[in-house]
Design an enzyme around this catalytic site. Sequence first.
Site, PDB file in Angstrom:
ATOM      1  N   ARG A   1       0.854  -1.178   0.000  1.00 45.92           N
ATOM      2  CA  ARG A   1       0.000   0.000   0.000  1.00 45.92           C
ATOM      3  C   ARG A   1       0.889   1.226   0.000  1.00 45.92           C
ATOM      4  O   ARG A   1       1.700   1.402   0.906  1.00 45.92           O
ATOM      5  CB  ARG A   1      -0.851  -0.047   1.272  1.00 45.92           C
ATOM      6  CG  ARG A   1      -2.136   0.689   1.166  1.00 45.92           C
ATOM      7  CD  ARG A   1      -2.976   0.425   2.372  1.00 45.92           C
ATOM      8  NE  ARG A   1      -2.381   0.948   3.586  1.00 45.92           N
ATOM      9  CZ  ARG A   1      -3.075   1.342   4.643  1.00 45.92           C
ATOM     10  NH1 ARG A   1      -4.386   1.236   4.632  1.00 45.92           N
ATOM     11  NH2 ARG A   1      -2.477   1.796   5.699  1.00 45.92           N
TER      12      ARG A   1
ATOM     13  N   THR B   1      -0.666   7.654  -1.012  1.00 44.98           N
ATOM     14  CA  THR B   1      -1.999   7.591  -1.639  1.00 44.98           C
ATOM     15  C   THR B   1      -2.895   6.524  -0.996  1.00 44.98           C
ATOM     16  O   THR B   1      -4.112   6.536  -1.211  1.00 44.98           O
ATOM     17  CB  THR B   1      -1.863   7.222  -3.126  1.00 44.98           C
ATOM     18  OG1 THR B   1      -1.304   5.899  -3.211  1.00 44.98           O
ATOM     19  CG2 THR B   1      -0.943   8.189  -3.860  1.00 44.98           C
TER      20      THR B   1
ATOM     21  N   ASP C   1       1.134  -2.312  12.078  1.00 48.57           N
ATOM     22  CA  ASP C   1       1.438  -2.821  10.739  1.00 48.57           C
ATOM     23  C   ASP C   1       1.681  -4.329  10.826  1.00 48.57           C
ATOM     24  O   ASP C   1       2.678  -4.779  11.389  1.00 48.57           O
ATOM     25  CB  ASP C   1       2.673  -2.110  10.170  1.00 48.57           C
ATOM     26  CG  ASP C   1       2.895  -2.482   8.715  1.00 48.57           C
ATOM     27  OD1 ASP C   1       2.884  -1.560   7.874  1.00 48.57           O
ATOM     28  OD2 ASP C   1       3.057  -3.684   8.415  1.00 48.57           O
TER      29      ASP C   1
ATOM     30  N   ASP D   1       5.047  -5.700   9.309  1.00 48.89           N
ATOM     31  CA  ASP D   1       6.215  -5.353  10.119  1.00 48.89           C
ATOM     32  C   ASP D   1       6.261  -6.174  11.409  1.00 48.89           C
ATOM     33  O   ASP D   1       7.326  -6.646  11.825  1.00 48.89           O
ATOM     34  CB  ASP D   1       6.212  -3.855  10.457  1.00 48.89           C
ATOM     35  CG  ASP D   1       6.628  -3.000   9.270  1.00 48.89           C
ATOM     36  OD1 ASP D   1       7.276  -3.533   8.358  1.00 48.89           O
ATOM     37  OD2 ASP D   1       6.306  -1.794   9.274  1.00 48.89           O
TER      38      ASP D   1
END
Length: 209
Positions: free
Chosen positions: A104, A108, A200, A203
């Site tokens: 991603r 944006t 995340d 991660d």
Amino acid sequence: MSNVFVLDHPLIQHKITHIRQTETGTKDFRDLVDEVAGLMAYEITRDLPLTEIEIETPVAKMKSKVLSGKKIGIVPILRAGLGMVDGVLRHIPAAKVGHVGLYRDPETLKPVEYYFKMPNDISERELIVVDPMLATGGSAADAIDSLKKRGARRIKFVCLIAAPEGVKYLQEKHPDVDIYLAQIDEKLNEKGYIVPGLGDAGDRLFGTK
Ligand SMILES: O=P(O)(O)OC[C@H]1O[C@H](OP(=O)(O)OP(=O)(O)O)[C@H](O)[C@@H]1O
Ligand SMILES: O=c1cc[nH]c(=O)[nH]1
Ligand SMILES: [Mg+2]
């Protein structure tokens, strides 16, 4: 319109609590994601067709049921989806695995595809797309677009945590795809992260932050 199944078994809820916590390190995070994916596989495969065969127990002959051999494909969205593959495969070991690589864009929030590799008979398989997070829904919707363009016809989407925005978006884009999830959170923040979420997923799974 697609169905949304919230898989809120107590074992799943317990493990999700630990997955969310900041102090849960990479190894435990990875183990717990694997375990929850395995538990979710039980519900996701509830509609698998069975066929009856004749068997012999030490006492008598009987008719008994076995899976009728429906073809299945598991499709993780890289990277974070990789953490759910083994848990599902443990229960359906004959499934094939295809990979969609998407990240991603942090500005944006739009997904960018960088990898796509599927078994060559995806149109004959029921595909189970896995990714721990459904945030804006862009990654899941694009991954499913790519699968449909290559001939996929029957698709389920499975995640751990979803934002209401992502569920709505995916339902609008792919009303034929049922969604299986463990919990729906409150909202997205200004950076597109699920609140309260778990941070995340990629991660935390791979220790890259
Ligand atoms: O619903 P969306 O708004 O599209 O967000 C969800 C996506 O974001 C995360 O991947 P990320 O882009 O962080 O890639 P990674 O798995 O490599 O970390 C997550 O694993 C989903 O694929
Ligand atoms: O909260 C979020 C949103 C997108 N991707 C993640 O890994 N976490
Ligand atoms: Mg990530």
